[in-house]
Design a protein around this motif. Structure first.
Motif, PDB file in Angstrom:
ATOM      1  N   ILE A 177       0.860  -1.191   0.000  1.00 26.10           N
ATOM      2  CA  ILE A 177       0.000   0.000   0.000  1.00 26.10           C
ATOM      3  C   ILE A 177       0.893   1.237   0.000  1.00 26.10           C
ATOM      4  O   ILE A 177       1.591   1.516   0.974  1.00 26.10           O
ATOM      5  CB  ILE A 177      -0.935   0.012   1.221  1.00 26.10           C
ATOM      6  N   GLN A 178       0.873   1.983  -1.107  1.00 25.15           N
ATOM      7  CA  GLN A 178       1.680   3.194  -1.230  1.00 25.15           C
ATOM      8  C   GLN A 178       0.827   4.414  -0.891  1.00 25.15           C
ATOM      9  O   GLN A 178      -0.358   4.458  -1.231  1.00 25.15           O
ATOM     10  CB  GLN A 178       2.207   3.335  -2.660  1.00 25.15           C
ATOM     11  N   THR A 179       1.418   5.409  -0.245  1.00 31.84           N
ATOM     12  CA  THR A 179       0.671   6.616   0.112  1.00 31.84           C
ATOM     13  C   THR A 179       0.993   7.745  -0.857  1.00 31.84           C
ATOM     14  O   THR A 179       2.099   7.844  -1.393  1.00 31.84           O
ATOM     15  CB  THR A 179       0.990   7.072   1.545  1.00 31.84           C
ATOM     16  N   ARG A 180      -0.008   8.595  -1.091  1.00 31.54           N
ATOM     17  CA  ARG A 180       0.136   9.764  -1.955  1.00 31.54           C
ATOM     18  C   ARG A 180      -0.483  10.971  -1.251  1.00 31.54           C
ATOM     19  O   ARG A 180      -1.538  10.862  -0.621  1.00 31.54           O
ATOM     20  CB  ARG A 180      -0.577   9.545  -3.292  1.00 31.54           C
ATOM     21  N   SER A 181       0.168  12.109  -1.375  1.00 36.09           N
ATOM     22  CA  SER A 181      -0.323  13.329  -0.734  1.00 36.09           C
ATOM     23  C   SER A 181      -0.789  14.367  -1.737  1.00 36.09           C
ATOM     24  O   SER A 181      -1.326  15.404  -1.351  1.00 36.09           O
ATOM     25  CB  SER A 181       0.773  13.943   0.149  1.00 36.09           C
ATOM     26  N   GLU A 182      -0.592  14.100  -3.057  1.00 36.92           N
ATOM     27  CA  GLU A 182      -0.977  15.065  -4.079  1.00 36.92           C
ATOM     28  C   GLU A 182      -1.685  14.373  -5.228  1.00 36.92           C
ATOM     29  O   GLU A 182      -1.407  13.206  -5.541  1.00 36.92           O
ATOM     30  CB  GLU A 182       0.257  15.803  -4.628  1.00 36.92           C
ATOM     31  N   LEU A 183      -2.579  15.110  -5.854  1.00 32.90           N
ATOM     32  CA  LEU A 183      -3.238  14.677  -7.082  1.00 32.90           C
ATOM     33  C   LEU A 183      -3.184  15.840  -8.055  1.00 32.90           C
ATOM     34  O   LEU A 183      -3.705  16.918  -7.765  1.00 32.90           O
ATOM     35  CB  LEU A 183      -4.697  14.275  -6.813  1.00 32.90           C
ATOM     36  N   SER A 184      -2.515  15.639  -9.181  1.00 32.37           N
ATOM     37  CA  SER A 184      -2.336  16.702 -10.175  1.00 32.37           C
ATOM     38  C   SER A 184      -1.727  17.948  -9.538  1.00 32.37           C
ATOM     39  O   SER A 184      -2.198  19.073  -9.732  1.00 32.37           O
ATOM     40  CB  SER A 184      -3.675  17.048 -10.838  1.00 32.37           C
ATOM     41  N   SER A 185      -0.677  17.717  -8.735  1.00 33.52           N
ATOM     42  CA  SER A 185       0.086  18.794  -8.071  1.00 33.52           C
ATOM     43  C   SER A 185      -0.734  19.548  -7.035  1.00 33.52           C
ATOM     44  O   SER A 185      -0.345  20.641  -6.617  1.00 33.52           O
ATOM     45  CB  SER A 185       0.644  19.788  -9.111  1.00 33.52           C
ATOM     46  N   ARG A 186      -1.863  18.995  -6.611  1.00 29.12           N
ATOM     47  CA  ARG A 186      -2.672  19.621  -5.571  1.00 29.12           C
ATOM     48  C   ARG A 186      -2.620  18.754  -4.319  1.00 29.12           C
ATOM     49  O   ARG A 186      -2.729  17.524  -4.393  1.00 29.12           O
ATOM     50  CB  ARG A 186      -4.128  19.789  -6.028  1.00 29.12           C
ATOM     51  N   ALA A 187      -2.469  19.403  -3.169  1.00 25.73           N
ATOM     52  CA  ALA A 187      -2.394  18.669  -1.909  1.00 25.73           C
ATOM     53  C   ALA A 187      -3.742  18.027  -1.597  1.00 25.73           C
ATOM     54  O   ALA A 187      -4.802  18.592  -1.879  1.00 25.73           O
ATOM     55  CB  ALA A 187      -1.984  19.612  -0.779  1.00 25.73           C
ATOM     56  N   LEU A 188      -3.694  16.833  -1.012  1.00 27.97           N
ATOM     57  CA  LEU A 188      -4.905  16.102  -0.646  1.00 27.97           C
ATOM     58  C   LEU A 188      -5.012  16.014   0.871  1.00 27.97           C
ATOM     59  O   LEU A 188      -4.064  15.614   1.547  1.00 27.97           O
ATOM     60  CB  LEU A 188      -4.877  14.686  -1.234  1.00 27.97           C
ATOM     61  N   ASP A 189      -6.167  16.373   1.386  1.00 28.01           N
ATOM     62  CA  ASP A 189      -6.455  16.247   2.809  1.00 28.01           C
ATOM     63  C   ASP A 189      -7.086  14.878   3.041  1.00 28.01           C
ATOM     64  O   ASP A 189      -8.097  14.547   2.411  1.00 28.01           O
ATOM     65  CB  ASP A 189      -7.417  17.357   3.234  1.00 28.01           C
ATOM     66  N   PRO A 190      -6.533  14.053   3.927  1.00 27.11           N
ATOM     67  CA  PRO A 190      -7.101  12.713   4.133  1.00 27.11           C
ATOM     68  C   PRO A 190      -8.530  12.734   4.663  1.00 27.11           C
ATOM     69  O   PRO A 190      -9.247  11.747   4.533  1.00 27.11           O
ATOM     70  CB  PRO A 190      -6.150  12.077   5.150  1.00 27.11           C
ATOM     71  N   GLN A 191      -8.956  13.862   5.249  1.00 26.19           N
ATOM     72  CA  GLN A 191     -10.304  13.935   5.808  1.00 26.19           C
ATOM     73  C   GLN A 191     -11.339  14.411   4.796  1.00 26.19           C
ATOM     74  O   GLN A 191     -12.538  14.351   5.068  1.00 26.19           O
ATOM     75  CB  GLN A 191     -10.315  14.885   7.018  1.00 26.19           C
ATOM     76  N   ARG A 192     -10.887  14.889   3.635  1.00 23.29           N
ATOM     77  CA  ARG A 192     -11.846  15.447   2.690  1.00 23.29           C
ATOM     78  C   ARG A 192     -12.634  14.347   1.984  1.00 23.29           C
ATOM     79  O   ARG A 192     -12.215  13.195   1.916  1.00 23.29           O
ATOM     80  CB  ARG A 192     -11.157  16.339   1.663  1.00 23.29           C
ATOM     81  N   ILE A 193     -13.771  14.735   1.465  1.00 20.89           N
ATOM     82  CA  ILE A 193     -14.643  13.821   0.732  1.00 20.89           C
ATOM     83  C   ILE A 193     -14.225  13.823  -0.734  1.00 20.89           C
ATOM     84  O   ILE A 193     -14.000  14.886  -1.321  1.00 20.89           O
ATOM     85  CB  ILE A 193     -16.111  14.252   0.889  1.00 20.89           C
ATOM     86  N   VAL A 194     -14.120  12.643  -1.346  1.00 23.25           N
ATOM     87  CA  VAL A 194     -13.716  12.553  -2.745  1.00 23.25           C
ATOM     88  C   VAL A 194     -14.934  12.241  -3.607  1.00 23.25           C
ATOM     89  O   VAL A 194     -15.931  11.696  -3.135  1.00 23.25           O
ATOM     90  CB  VAL A 194     -12.629  11.472  -2.953  1.00 23.25           C
ATOM     91  N   ASN A 195     -14.847  12.600  -4.884  1.00 17.86           N
ATOM     92  CA  ASN A 195     -15.936  12.315  -5.813  1.00 17.86           C
ATOM     93  C   ASN A 195     -15.449  11.360  -6.898  1.00 17.86           C
ATOM     94  O   ASN A 195     -14.241  11.114  -7.033  1.00 17.86           O
ATOM     95  CB  ASN A 195     -16.498  13.612  -6.409  1.00 17.86           C
ATOM     96  N   PRO A 196     -16.366  10.782  -7.688  1.00 16.13           N
ATOM     97  CA  PRO A 196     -15.954   9.802  -8.706  1.00 16.13           C
ATOM     98  C   PRO A 196     -14.950  10.345  -9.714  1.00 16.13           C
ATOM     99  O   PRO A 196     -14.073   9.602 -10.169  1.00 16.13           O
ATOM    100  CB  PRO A 196     -17.283   9.428  -9.375  1.00 16.13           C
ATOM    101  N   ALA A 197     -15.065  11.633 -10.077  1.00 12.81           N
ATOM    102  CA  ALA A 197     -14.114  12.195 -11.038  1.00 12.81           C
ATOM    103  C   ALA A 197     -12.696  12.166 -10.472  1.00 12.81           C
ATOM    104  O   ALA A 197     -11.726  11.895 -11.195  1.00 12.81           O
ATOM    105  CB  ALA A 197     -14.519  13.624 -11.397  1.00 12.81           C
TER     106      ALA A 197
END
Length: 648
Positions: A162-182
């Motif tokens: 299991i690899q961890t990632r903190s960014e998506l498309s150079s944007r920081a990701l908050d682990p508590q945020r809600i994600v959408n299908p896109a």
């Protein structure tokens, strides 16, 4: 059982061939299946069922069913497997498909005892509380994902853990945020890098994401989100597990053993979907003790499920996993629930009766109804819809007994408990297949005897994962079955509606949507930015139709405004954009005010009330409902319609 040994056999040349031999020594049963492929395309698959097997000495043969990539070819052929002696002692077989001159004969070498192989790439948003790495380690002691799948003869490898990632498309990701299908699809493309080829056994590949919660998904534990091919991207290659849902969060804090068990169950369940397995209830097997069932809706409750569950797929599912044709099962081939073979059903059986029995045995009397949200026009016996007008349905559940009973508040087909069937004017029937199936813990409520029925009027039925459902003018009949109560599924009273013959402009506007899977997906997900240019063209077409002859009962224009409003209420951050589009409540309010229509679902008015209250700072007093707040509310006038290019 002498002769051909059980296991997976394959060639290495193109065209590539693979054969799976399953031998049950206790019951003296043999099943043989195989595929012949060229590059990344299946040419033909075959299945030799146990009852058709004839063994003569060491040779296995019989009449096999054939599954071709194209129609118009024979549906059966003789298949023969003969052991072959090799110089290095490797086990091999000669496979002959068909008889007579020109029948192909190939020599295949035994590769493994497991019949399938699958590679998983796993990523997690950095900062989440993750399961122990041993959960996906084939060499770890105890029950792990690889051992679970190996029991189904599928060799699973997770090469990088299991690899961890903190960014998506150079944007920081908050682990508590809600994600959408896109965003999940962006993670699949950016983090997972799916292989270009999906044709060979060694190429079976899935991407798994551990995220916090799913947008709009309530207590969704997991999802296999890419059910359909989009923009030439292969389907069934991405799944997600949501670790911050209430159910998993509660287990993590109070019962680590149960938490690990539920995470493992969700992983196995979603992998089953990615391999094209349906829910047990969809094939009329609600009592199956299987990874593909839902413990939370099991008759007798989740405790009864876990006490009997043996950590396995049931026999029908095992047969499919071991022997389904390549195009039915391999990730990246057919869309979800599209299968050439009949090894497993894709939907439930006949409707149940009026009375369901609770787990305790006490009778529960309930009645259900399915009705169009749109009401009948004056003098008309059934609701009338313009061609291409959105169709919403309302499901209602009433308590006819003398005692209260619990029920799951999950009345949308995507929740997995409600099955909607549409009978068309030409007599053909279609079961509504949601573009996205949610695997979740269903929230529960109580239904009082003689009280207000429970209902949901937001069932979007215009189109589903297989395309439009109301694409012919004429009379339609809609029925439903609800599997959320103990006992057999509850049949809803049927309803009818009529679709009018189209004008030329209406037909062009409707087929503009139906011929564009990307646009249908944007409408289904209520996010116009997923197909912005085509969305704007669609809005312009319907504006022209409205100018030529406005119909006050037509809900299409209001629905487009409602969809645009929902788009402005969501954060939009696909991988293709350098900057995320943040929610804009004011633009959402603008569209909702203009999109109010008395014959749209009640959710449209409810969302506008919430946005208006948020803007004015109104909060509910303790014990008061939203409708009984102290400050009166005045309806806001609809603003002038903006140009199509400025809409979402």
């Amino acid at each position: 059982m002498p002769g051909v040994a059980a296991g997976f056999y394959a060639t290495t040349a193109d065209p590539y061939a693979q054969v799976r031999v399953e031998r049950d020594v206790r019951q003296f049963r043999t099943t043989v299946s195989g595929d012949i492929l060229r590059s990344d395309e299946a040419i033909v698959s075959f299945l030799l069922r146990p009852e058709a097997v004839v063994q003569t000495g060491d040779v296995i043969g019989g009449t096999a069913e054939l599954f071709w990539s194209e129609a118009g070819f024979p549906t059966t052929a003789q298949v023969q497997l003969t052991p072959v002696a090799t110089q290095d002692g490797t086990e091999a077989v000669s496979v002959q498909l068909g008889t007579g001159p020109g029948a192909p004969s190939l020599t295949l070498v035994r590769q493994d005892r497991s019949l399938r192989r699958l590679s998983l790439v796993m990523h997690a948003i950095k900062g989440l509380a993750l399961p122990n790495p041993s959960l996906v380690d084939a060499n770890a002691a105890g029950e792990t994902l690889p051992t679970v799948m190996k029991a189904a003869s599928i060799e699973v490898a997770v090469p990088a853990g299991i690899q961890t990632r903190s960014e998506l498309s150079s944007r920081a990701l908050d682990p508590q945020r809600i994600v959408n299908p896109a965003e999940l699809e962006a993670m699949l493309r950016e983090w997972g890098s799916p292989p270009a080829s999906v044709g060979l056994a060694d190429d079976w590949w899935l991407h798994v994401v551990f995220a916090g919660r799913l947008e709009g998904g309530r207590d969704v534990l997991g999802i296999m989100y890419d059910t359909q091919s989009q923009n030439a991207d292969p389907p069934r290659q991405g799944l997600a597990v949501f670790l911050n849902t209430k159910t998993l969060s509660d287990f993590r804090q109070t019962d680590p053993v149960a938490w690990r068990r539920h995470v493992l169950f969700t992983l196995a369940h979603e992998i089953g979907h990615a391999l094209n397995l349906p829910h047990c209830a969809e094939r009329n097997a609600p009592a199956a003790l299987s990874w593909m069932n839902n413990p939370f809706t099991f008759a007798g409750g989740s405790e009864a499920f876990w006490s009997g569950f043996k950590d396995r797929f049931d026999d029908d599912e095992l047969c499919f996993l071991c022997h389904a044709p390549h195009i039915d099962i391999a990730p990246g081939t057919s869309n979800y629930a599209v299968r050439q073979s009949r090894l497993i059903a894709g939907s439930g059986g006949p409707p149940g009766g009026l009375v369901a029995l609770a787990a305790s045995g006490a009778p529960v009397r309930a009645a259900a109804a399915l009705t169009p949200v749109k009401r009948c026009a004056k003098g008309q016996p059934v609701p009338l819809y313009r061609f291409g007008e959105p169709v919403f349905l309302k499901f209602t559940l009433a308590n006819l007994g003398e005692a209260r009973f619990p029920y799951p508040k999950s009345f949308d087909p995507s929740d997995g408990l409600l099955t909607v069937t549409v009978t068309r004017p030409d007599g053909r029937s279609r079961t509504l297949r949601p573009a996205m199936a949610l695997c979740q813990h269903h929230p529960e409520a109580w239904l009082e005897p003689g009280g207000e029925p429970a209902s949901f009027d937001g069932i979007f039925a215009s189109f589903d994962a297989d395309g439009p459902l109301f694409d012919l003018p004429g009379r339609y009949r809609v029925t439903a079955r609800f599997a959320g109560l103990p006992g057999p599924p509850l049949a809803a009273a049927p309803a009818t509606l009529r679709v009018l013959h189209p004008t030329r402009a209406e037909e062009i506007a409707a087929v503009t949507v139906w011929d564009d899977p990307g646009l249908m997906r944007a409408i289904y997900l209520r996010q116009p930015l997923l197909a912005l240019d085509r969305w704007q063209e669609l809005v312009e077409r319907y504006e022209a139709i409205a100018r030529d002859g406005a119909d006050p009962d037509d809900t299409t224009a209001a629905f487009l405004r409602y969809t645009a409003a929902l788009g402005w209420m969501q954060r939009f951050a696909p991988a293709s954009r350098k900057r995320a589009r943040e929610p804009d409540p004011e633009k959402a309010r603008e569209h909702l005010r203009a999109g109010q229509h008395p014959q749209l679902p009640s959710g449209a008015a409810g969302k506008l009330r919430r946005l208006e209250d948020d803007a004015s700072g109104v909060t509910a007093e303790p014990g008061l409902s939203r409708r009984s707040r102290a400050r009166p509310r005045r309806a806001s006038p609809a603003p002038p319609a903006p140009s199509a290019r400025s809409r979402r």
